[in-house]
Design a protein around this motif. Structure first.
Motif, PDB file in Angstrom:
ATOM      1  N   LEU A  40       0.823  -1.202   0.000  1.00 42.35           N
ATOM      2  CA  LEU A  40       0.000   0.000   0.000  1.00 42.35           C
ATOM      3  C   LEU A  40       0.863   1.260   0.000  1.00 42.35           C
ATOM      4  CD1 LEU A  40      -2.628  -1.096   2.664  1.00 42.35           C
ATOM      5  CD2 LEU A  40      -2.912  -1.047   0.190  1.00 42.35           C
ATOM      6  N   PRO A  41       0.311   2.354  -0.533  1.00 45.60           N
ATOM      7  CA  PRO A  41       1.040   3.625  -0.507  1.00 45.60           C
ATOM      8  C   PRO A  41       1.060   4.207   0.902  1.00 45.60           C
ATOM      9  CG  PRO A  41      -1.122   3.927  -1.493  1.00 45.60           C
ATOM     10  CD  PRO A  41      -0.968   2.460  -1.236  1.00 45.60           C
ATOM     11  N   LEU A 122       3.059   4.744  -5.275  1.00 46.15           N
ATOM     12  CA  LEU A 122       3.466   5.559  -6.415  1.00 46.15           C
ATOM     13  C   LEU A 122       4.741   6.352  -6.138  1.00 46.15           C
ATOM     14  CD1 LEU A 122      -0.044   6.820  -7.587  1.00 46.15           C
ATOM     15  CD2 LEU A 122       1.236   4.801  -8.339  1.00 46.15           C
ATOM     16  N   GLN A 123       5.190   6.353  -4.896  1.00 48.22           N
ATOM     17  CA  GLN A 123       6.443   7.008  -4.528  1.00 48.22           C
ATOM     18  C   GLN A 123       7.481   5.940  -4.240  1.00 48.22           C
ATOM     19  OE1 GLN A 123       6.619  10.358  -4.617  1.00 48.22           O
ATOM     20  NE2 GLN A 123       4.476  10.319  -5.225  1.00 48.22           N
ATOM     21  N   THR A 124       8.728   6.238  -4.519  1.00 50.02           N
ATOM     22  CA  THR A 124       9.806   5.307  -4.214  1.00 50.02           C
ATOM     23  C   THR A 124       9.983   5.213  -2.702  1.00 50.02           C
ATOM     24  OG1 THR A 124      10.903   5.868  -6.276  1.00 50.02           O
ATOM     25  CG2 THR A 124      12.243   4.800  -4.615  1.00 50.02           C
ATOM     26  N   SER A 125      10.083   3.990  -2.221  1.00 49.17           N
ATOM     27  CA  SER A 125      10.221   3.739  -0.789  1.00 49.17           C
ATOM     28  C   SER A 125      11.293   2.675  -0.573  1.00 49.17           C
ATOM     29  CB  SER A 125       8.883   3.255  -0.230  1.00 49.17           C
ATOM     30  OG  SER A 125       9.064   2.503   0.930  1.00 49.17           O
ATOM     31  N   SER A 126      12.229   2.960   0.302  1.00 48.93           N
ATOM     32  CA  SER A 126      13.276   1.978   0.612  1.00 48.93           C
ATOM     33  C   SER A 126      12.678   0.722   1.211  1.00 48.93           C
ATOM     34  CB  SER A 126      14.296   2.575   1.586  1.00 48.93           C
ATOM     35  OG  SER A 126      14.952   3.659   1.006  1.00 48.93           O
ATOM     36  N   PHE A 127      11.663   0.895   2.047  1.00 48.37           N
ATOM     37  CA  PHE A 127      11.012  -0.255   2.673  1.00 48.37           C
ATOM     38  C   PHE A 127      10.392  -1.165   1.600  1.00 48.37           C
ATOM     39  CE2 PHE A 127       7.127  -2.226   4.359  1.00 48.37           C
ATOM     40  CZ  PHE A 127       7.679  -3.008   5.356  1.00 48.37           C
ATOM     41  N   ALA A 138       8.484 -14.414  -7.314  1.00 45.87           N
ATOM     42  CA  ALA A 138       7.108 -13.925  -7.444  1.00 45.87           C
ATOM     43  C   ALA A 138       6.969 -13.005  -8.657  1.00 45.87           C
ATOM     44  CB  ALA A 138       6.700 -13.173  -6.184  1.00 45.87           C
ATOM     45  N   LEU A 139       5.755 -12.909  -9.144  1.00 43.78           N
ATOM     46  CA  LEU A 139       5.432 -11.904 -10.157  1.00 43.78           C
ATOM     47  C   LEU A 139       5.311 -10.579  -9.414  1.00 43.78           C
ATOM     48  CD1 LEU A 139       4.561 -10.986 -12.979  1.00 43.78           C
ATOM     49  CD2 LEU A 139       2.233 -11.661 -12.382  1.00 43.78           C
ATOM     50  N   ARG A 140       6.176  -9.628  -9.736  1.00 43.85           N
ATOM     51  CA  ARG A 140       6.204  -8.329  -9.060  1.00 43.85           C
ATOM     52  C   ARG A 140       5.680  -7.273 -10.038  1.00 43.85           C
ATOM     53  NH1 ARG A 140      10.623 -10.805  -8.980  1.00 43.85           N
ATOM     54  NH2 ARG A 140      11.804  -9.262 -10.143  1.00 43.85           N
ATOM     55  N   ILE A 141       4.510  -6.727  -9.715  1.00 51.60           N
ATOM     56  CA  ILE A 141       3.816  -5.810 -10.618  1.00 51.60           C
ATOM     57  C   ILE A 141       3.875  -4.398 -10.052  1.00 51.60           C
ATOM     58  CG2 ILE A 141       1.623  -5.284 -11.750  1.00 51.60           C
ATOM     59  CD1 ILE A 141       0.828  -8.234 -11.233  1.00 51.60           C
ATOM     60  N   GLY A 142       4.174  -3.443 -10.935  1.00 50.88           N
ATOM     61  CA  GLY A 142       4.196  -2.051 -10.509  1.00 50.88           C
ATOM     62  C   GLY A 142       3.941  -1.116 -11.673  1.00 50.88           C
ATOM     63  N   ARG A 143       3.873   0.150 -11.355  1.00 53.04           N
ATOM     64  CA  ARG A 143       3.627   1.192 -12.349  1.00 53.04           C
ATOM     65  C   ARG A 143       4.854   1.356 -13.231  1.00 53.04           C
ATOM     66  NH1 ARG A 143       4.477   7.102 -11.961  1.00 53.04           N
ATOM     67  NH2 ARG A 143       5.472   6.644  -9.985  1.00 53.04           N
ATOM     68  N   GLY A 144       4.634   1.491 -14.527  1.00 48.99           N
ATOM     69  CA  GLY A 144       5.716   1.692 -15.478  1.00 48.99           C
ATOM     70  C   GLY A 144       6.441   2.999 -15.263  1.00 48.99           C
ATOM     71  N   LEU A 161      -0.075  10.730 -15.703  1.00 52.05           N
ATOM     72  CA  LEU A 161       1.125  11.034 -14.933  1.00 52.05           C
ATOM     73  C   LEU A 161       0.830  11.310 -13.463  1.00 52.05           C
ATOM     74  CD1 LEU A 161       2.928  13.368 -17.480  1.00 52.05           C
ATOM     75  CD2 LEU A 161       3.374  10.958 -17.018  1.00 52.05           C
ATOM     76  N   ARG A 162      -0.243  12.059 -13.211  1.00 48.77           N
ATOM     77  CA  ARG A 162      -0.531  12.465 -11.841  1.00 48.77           C
ATOM     78  C   ARG A 162      -1.927  12.077 -11.369  1.00 48.77           C
ATOM     79  NH1 ARG A 162       2.923  16.857 -13.339  1.00 48.77           N
ATOM     80  NH2 ARG A 162       4.711  16.841 -11.943  1.00 48.77           N
ATOM     81  N   ASP A 163      -2.706  11.477 -12.206  1.00 46.03           N
ATOM     82  CA  ASP A 163      -4.074  11.100 -11.854  1.00 46.03           C
ATOM     83  C   ASP A 163      -4.044   9.704 -11.230  1.00 46.03           C
ATOM     84  OD1 ASP A 163      -6.755  10.559 -11.654  1.00 46.03           O
ATOM     85  OD2 ASP A 163      -7.225  10.985 -13.742  1.00 46.03           O
ATOM     86  N   GLU A 164      -3.882   9.658  -9.893  1.00 49.31           N
ATOM     87  CA  GLU A 164      -3.701   8.385  -9.198  1.00 49.31           C
ATOM     88  C   GLU A 164      -4.841   7.410  -9.450  1.00 49.31           C
ATOM     89  OE1 GLU A 164      -3.427  11.347  -7.568  1.00 49.31           O
ATOM     90  OE2 GLU A 164      -1.420  11.400  -6.690  1.00 49.31           O
ATOM     91  N   ARG A 165      -6.077   7.899  -9.452  1.00 45.02           N
ATOM     92  CA  ARG A 165      -7.230   7.019  -9.655  1.00 45.02           C
ATOM     93  C   ARG A 165      -7.108   6.279 -10.998  1.00 45.02           C
ATOM     94  NH1 ARG A 165     -11.220  10.058  -8.107  1.00 45.02           N
ATOM     95  NH2 ARG A 165     -11.656   8.865  -6.252  1.00 45.02           N
ATOM     96  N   ASN A 166      -6.777   7.012 -12.054  1.00 47.82           N
ATOM     97  CA  ASN A 166      -6.646   6.380 -13.368  1.00 47.82           C
ATOM     98  C   ASN A 166      -5.385   5.522 -13.487  1.00 47.82           C
ATOM     99  OD1 ASN A 166      -9.065   7.042 -14.739  1.00 47.82           O
ATOM    100  ND2 ASN A 166      -8.343   9.135 -14.974  1.00 47.82           N
ATOM    101  N   ILE A 167      -4.356   5.864 -12.749  1.00 49.52           N
ATOM    102  CA  ILE A 167      -3.164   5.007 -12.731  1.00 49.52           C
ATOM    103  C   ILE A 167      -3.527   3.654 -12.134  1.00 49.52           C
ATOM    104  CG2 ILE A 167      -0.888   4.669 -11.669  1.00 49.52           C
ATOM    105  CD1 ILE A 167      -0.501   7.742 -11.905  1.00 49.52           C
ATOM    106  N   TYR A 168      -4.198   3.658 -10.980  1.00 52.46           N
ATOM    107  CA  TYR A 168      -4.612   2.398 -10.348  1.00 52.46           C
ATOM    108  C   TYR A 168      -5.586   1.632 -11.247  1.00 52.46           C
ATOM    109  CZ  TYR A 168      -2.538   4.202  -6.024  1.00 52.46           C
ATOM    110  OH  TYR A 168      -1.677   4.689  -5.082  1.00 52.46           O
TER     111      TYR A 168
END
Length: 184
Positions: A40-41, A122-127, A138-144, A161-168
């Motif tokens: 989760l974000p 949607l943000q880079t996280s070290s965790f 595992a199949l690891r899926i993420g945003r291009g 680019l910035r519309d989180e709802r449409n990205i998801y």
């Protein structure tokens, strides 16, 4: 760059170099997973958006076990429904000094044997990076155009680019298309 960030970046680089990705066969890898980890974000706004897509995620991967993993220190149990989902909220005791997941926490996650890791952060996280790099099978899926290989073995690009709802929505629609594809 702080010392913590420097150490975290160094350790992530080490994990990247050690990782030996496995071959994934598409669309077979998406069609019948048994255990799904959804990263989760960290932002409240994004969490609220992701909550709207939980029924879609549940339907998409039915009858798989779905585990929602929050960012460290964020309690999502008040926001997210427990019905149909297991929620993991790591605390500071599950983190190393640099903010990466401790080996004991990674081992706990590995015991759950995830077939798919879906990163909705949607943000880079070290965790999150430390989690992704510890599941090479595992199949690891993420945003291009986000983290790339070796973090993801399936990147789903979107015109938004910035519309989180449409990205998801785009990510989940593409997974749905792949899931419903006929295997040759």
């Amino acid at each position: 760059m702080s010392v913590k960030n420097f150490v975290a970046s160094f350790k992530i680089r080490q994990l990247r170099n050690k990782m030996e990705p496995q071959d994934i066969i598409f669309p077979n890898a998406v069609q019948n997973p048994k255990h799904i980890l959804v990263c989760l974000p960290g932002g409240l706004r994004e969490l609220t958006l992701v909550k709207q897509f939980l029924p879609t995620i549940s339907d998409l991967f039915k009858p798989a076990d779905i585990v929602l993993l929050s960012m460290p220190g964020i309690k999502v149990t008040d926001i997210f429904p427990r019905k149909g989902f297991q929620i993991l909220s790591p605390s500071t005791e599950h983190l190393s000094w640099s903010g990466l997941a401790k080996k004991s926490y990674i081992d706990h996650l590995k015991d759950l044997k995830f077939d798919v890791v879906l990163d909705l952060n949607l943000q880079t996280s070290s965790f999150t990076s430390s989690i992704l790099l510890n599941f090479p099978e595992a199949l690891r899926i993420g945003r291009g155009n986000h983290r790339g290989n070796p973090f993801y073995n399936l990147e789903i690009k979107t015109k938004y680019l910035r519309d989180e709802r449409n990205i998801y929505r785009t990510i989940l629609d593409m997974i749905s298309i792949m899931k419903n594809q006929q295997v040759a």
